[in-house]
Design a protein around this motif. Structure first.
Motif, PDB file in Angstrom:
ATOM      1  N   VAL A  64      24.747 -26.063  63.139  1.00  0.00           N
ATOM      2  CA  VAL A  64      24.389 -25.363  64.875  1.00  0.00           C
ATOM      3  C   VAL A  64      25.085 -25.626  65.246  1.00  0.00           C
ATOM      4  N   ARG A  65      25.027 -26.866  65.563  1.00  0.00           N
ATOM      5  CA  ARG A  65      25.860 -27.957  67.231  1.00  0.00           C
ATOM      6  C   ARG A  65      27.629 -27.711  66.219  1.00  0.00           C
ATOM      7  N   VAL A  66      28.190 -27.245  65.733  1.00  0.00           N
ATOM      8  CA  VAL A  66      29.689 -27.413  65.612  1.00  0.00           C
ATOM      9  C   VAL A  66      29.569 -26.409  66.000  1.00  0.00           C
ATOM     10  N   LEU A  67      29.131 -24.950  66.218  1.00  0.00           N
ATOM     11  CA  LEU A  67      29.536 -23.618  66.405  1.00  0.00           C
ATOM     12  C   LEU A  67      29.183 -23.329  68.138  1.00  0.00           C
ATOM     13  N   GLN A  68      27.532 -24.438  68.599  1.00  0.00           N
ATOM     14  CA  GLN A  68      26.922 -24.605  69.521  1.00  0.00           C
ATOM     15  C   GLN A  68      28.429 -24.738  70.802  1.00  0.00           C
ATOM     16  N   GLN A  69      29.411 -25.652  70.124  1.00  0.00           N
ATOM     17  CA  GLN A  69      29.953 -26.007  71.149  1.00  0.00           C
ATOM     18  C   GLN A  69      31.065 -24.895  71.644  1.00  0.00           C
ATOM     19  N   GLN A  70      31.338 -23.810  70.498  1.00  0.00           N
ATOM     20  CA  GLN A  70      32.205 -22.949  70.455  1.00  0.00           C
ATOM     21  C   GLN A  70      32.428 -21.690  70.897  1.00  0.00           C
ATOM     22  N   VAL A  71      30.588 -21.474  71.787  1.00  0.00           N
ATOM     23  CA  VAL A  71      30.276 -20.103  72.077  1.00  0.00           C
ATOM     24  C   VAL A  71      29.669 -20.498  73.363  1.00  0.00           C
ATOM     25  N   ARG A  72      29.461 -19.135  73.844  1.00  0.00           N
ATOM     26  CA  ARG A  72      28.173 -19.138  74.909  1.00  0.00           C
ATOM     27  C   ARG A  72      27.043 -18.886  74.557  1.00  0.00           C
ATOM     28  N   GLY A  73      27.101 -17.712  73.614  1.00  0.00           N
ATOM     29  CA  GLY A  73      25.653 -17.886  73.134  1.00  0.00           C
ATOM     30  C   GLY A  73      24.868 -18.426  72.344  1.00  0.00           C
ATOM     31  N   CYS A 120      19.004 -16.018  70.817  1.00  0.00           N
ATOM     32  CA  CYS A 120      19.842 -16.516  70.301  1.00  0.00           C
ATOM     33  C   CYS A 120      20.749 -14.767  70.073  1.00  0.00           C
ATOM     34  N   ARG A 121      22.331 -15.464  70.169  1.00  0.00           N
ATOM     35  CA  ARG A 121      23.596 -14.372  69.532  1.00  0.00           C
ATOM     36  C   ARG A 121      23.717 -14.734  68.500  1.00  0.00           C
ATOM     37  N   TYR A 122      23.615 -16.216  67.949  1.00  0.00           N
ATOM     38  CA  TYR A 122      23.833 -16.487  66.532  1.00  0.00           C
ATOM     39  C   TYR A 122      23.258 -16.928  66.120  1.00  0.00           C
ATOM     40  N   ALA A 123      23.289 -16.474  63.812  1.00  0.00           N
ATOM     41  CA  ALA A 123      22.054 -17.684  63.391  1.00  0.00           C
ATOM     42  C   ALA A 123      22.876 -18.384  62.318  1.00  0.00           C
ATOM     43  N   GLY A 147      20.701 -20.254  66.570  1.00  0.00           N
ATOM     44  CA  GLY A 147      19.611 -20.996  65.900  1.00  0.00           C
ATOM     45  C   GLY A 147      19.612 -20.629  64.588  1.00  0.00           C
ATOM     46  N   LEU A 148      18.521 -21.099  63.974  1.00  0.00           N
ATOM     47  CA  LEU A 148      19.172 -21.250  62.311  1.00  0.00           C
ATOM     48  C   LEU A 148      17.910 -21.270  61.680  1.00  0.00           C
ATOM     49  N   ASP A 206      12.970  -9.345  53.753  1.00  0.00           N
ATOM     50  CA  ASP A 206      12.664  -9.218  54.734  1.00  0.00           C
ATOM     51  C   ASP A 206      12.269 -10.328  55.800  1.00  0.00           C
ATOM     52  N   ALA A 207      11.980 -11.445  54.711  1.00  0.00           N
ATOM     53  CA  ALA A 207      11.515 -12.402  55.883  1.00  0.00           C
ATOM     54  C   ALA A 207      12.757 -12.548  56.527  1.00  0.00           C
ATOM     55  N   ILE A 208      14.230 -12.682  55.923  1.00  0.00           N
ATOM     56  CA  ILE A 208      15.328 -13.217  56.613  1.00  0.00           C
ATOM     57  C   ILE A 208      15.032 -12.042  57.868  1.00  0.00           C
ATOM     58  N   ALA A 209      15.224 -10.497  57.374  1.00  0.00           N
ATOM     59  CA  ALA A 209      14.939  -9.985  58.748  1.00  0.00           C
ATOM     60  C   ALA A 209      14.676 -10.090  59.774  1.00  0.00           C
ATOM     61  N   ALA A 210      13.114 -10.933  59.397  1.00  0.00           N
ATOM     62  CA  ALA A 210      12.495 -10.963  60.629  1.00  0.00           C
ATOM     63  C   ALA A 210      13.144 -11.718  61.508  1.00  0.00           C
ATOM     64  N   ARG A 211      12.872 -12.517  60.485  1.00  0.00           N
ATOM     65  CA  ARG A 211      14.002 -14.023  61.016  1.00  0.00           C
ATOM     66  C   ARG A 211      14.639 -13.493  61.846  1.00  0.00           C
TER      67      ARG A 211
END
Length: 429
Positions: free
Chosen positions: A156-165, A194-197, A168-169, A180-185
């Motif tokens: 999460v930290r590594v990717l956040q340093q590389q993108v503007r969006g 969030c633009r990225y998970a 999340g996790l 179904d639970a993953i899609a709900a998350r």
């Protein structure tokens, strides 16, 4: 016919890794080397365009990836996949994040995932942290990688340093509850902006559920393991039928050889094991730097030793030796020196009669396939998780000037057991 899945890989071994996973799942797959300049094949279910964009300047990686996306969109692909290494390695400027962001924008999409997990090769993600075997990424051998050292396991930290969006996790506790639970998350994270998970994954069954949850996402990003769950999505809606011969390759003969450039721990172990049992030639990087014509020496040696046991030609060195050469020549010059020499050796080996060739290392593989003029690879049987045999048709390679097939295995430096170079040939029998 419609190409179901269009993939962009940031290096050549990663491309064959992904393509092999798709073939195992019954998708007829071809790998193209570089952005194609003509129509894509129309007799396959998936296309993988393999680039050499992992370590190039970020702007170049973005431009080349967008060109690959254009080719895939023009071919009518239904879903798109950006594949990077299961150790999430890229340059400090962040080719992974910048390419993902550019692809997302080009597709006019607002959300995607990042999941480099590959449990079969010991890459798992827990609470957003990437493990290599039993250790965190930053404590693994990847911290010494000569081109893309990784010292932080928090994705999460590594990717956040590389993108503007916002990143999340989706944690293990959610993934364990199924698609179904993953899609709900994912829906929750999108509502939070969030633009990225980053998605946890500890097993292949996790990857299957994650894949199912991603059925409607235009773009996915991850390692090759994520591909496990995607073919079933297309079968579920009647677009993909089983293909018993998805991995069939033409028969090949000729000499057998290994060209190793990777300096990863796994490849060093494989080189050491093969040296105990097969003829070997050391392409010494320091001698190359001193001006020695090791290409000529290696090919003269190969001509004298070929035709029996597989030959090993290797530039593989310890991290300390690599760092010393980089200090002497510079990082880029040192890498290019070795890659160019190994690529020229591979060219010569094929002319001598090598018909079955293993290449170890992503950068080395990229140099070799370009030197051989390979533009596409048919994907065949898996040697080990992440490494399939492939087949390339080489124009003018036969003694009479006709085209002939070359069996080619492009191995990521980190993959394979210590006896990989000795046992891989069994899959071609």
């Amino acid at each position: 016919m419609t190409i179901l899945l269009g993939c962009i890989a940031d290096d050549f071994t990663g491309g064959t890794d992904l393509a092999g996973m798709l073939v195992q799942a019954g998708m007829r797959t071809v790998q193209l080397i570089g952005v194609p300049d003509g129509p894509l094949p129309d007799d396959v279910d998936a296309v993988v365009i393999a680039l050499k964009s992992r370590t190039c300047p970020a702007a170049d990686a973005v431009a080349e990836s967008l060109a690959a996306l254009d080719a895939l969109r023009e071919a009518g692909c239904l879903q798109f996949y950006f594949k990077y290494c299961s150790t999430f390695d890229s340059t400090p400027d962040g080719n992974i994040g910048q390419v993902a962001e550019a692809l997302l924008q080009a597709l006019d999409s607002s959300f995607t995932i990042a999941c480099p997990a590959f449990p079969a090769n010991g890459r798992t993600i827990y609470k957003g942290h990437l493990f290599v075997g039993d250790v965190l990424l930053g404590e693994s051998g990847m911290r010494h990688h000569p081109l893309t050292p990784m010292t932080d396991a928090n994705l999460v930290r590594v990717l956040q340093q590389q993108v503007r969006g916002k990143v999340g996790l989706a944690e293990t506790s959610v993934v364990a509850q199924g698609a179904d639970a993953i899609a709900a998350r994912f829906a929750e994270l999108r509502e939070q902006g969030c633009r990225y998970a980053v998605v946890d994954a500890l097993s292949n069954s996790d990857l299957m559920e994650i894949g199912a949850a991603c059925a409607t996402l235009p773009l996915l990003t991850g390692g090759s393991g994520l591909a496990l769950g995607l073919p079933e999505n297309f079968r579920r809606i009647g677009l993909l039928a089983p293909h018993a011969a998805a991995g069939a390759l033409p028969a090949t003969g000729g000499w057998r050889a290994v060209v190793a450039g990777s300096c990863s721990l796994a490849t060093r172990q494989q080189v050491a094991r093969m040296r105990e049992q097969a003829p070997s030639f050391h392409v010494d990087p320091e001698r190359l730097a001193d001006g020695a014509d090791l290409v000529a020496e290696a090919l003269e040696w190969a001509a004298a030793h070929g035709g029996g046991a597989p030959l090993l030609l290797y530039a593989t060195s310890t991290p300390e030796a690599v760092q010393a050469l980089q200090a002497r020549l510079g990082v880029e010059a040192a890498g290019a020196l070795v890659e160019n020499a190994l690529a020229a050796i591979a060219q010569g080996l094929v002319k001598l009669g090598v018909g079955q060739l293993i290449v170890a290392g992503g950068e080395t593989s990229g140099a070799v396939v370009k030197a051989l003029g390979v533009r596409s690879l048919r994907i065949g049987p898996e040697i080990c998780p992440g490494v399939p045999w492939t087949s390339a048709m080489l124009d003018g390679a036969a003694p009479d000037g006709a085209a002939r097939p070359l069996a080619l295995a492009l191995k990521s430096g980190n993959f394979g057991a210590p006896d990989f170079f000795l046992t891989a040939w069994e899959e071609l029998a």
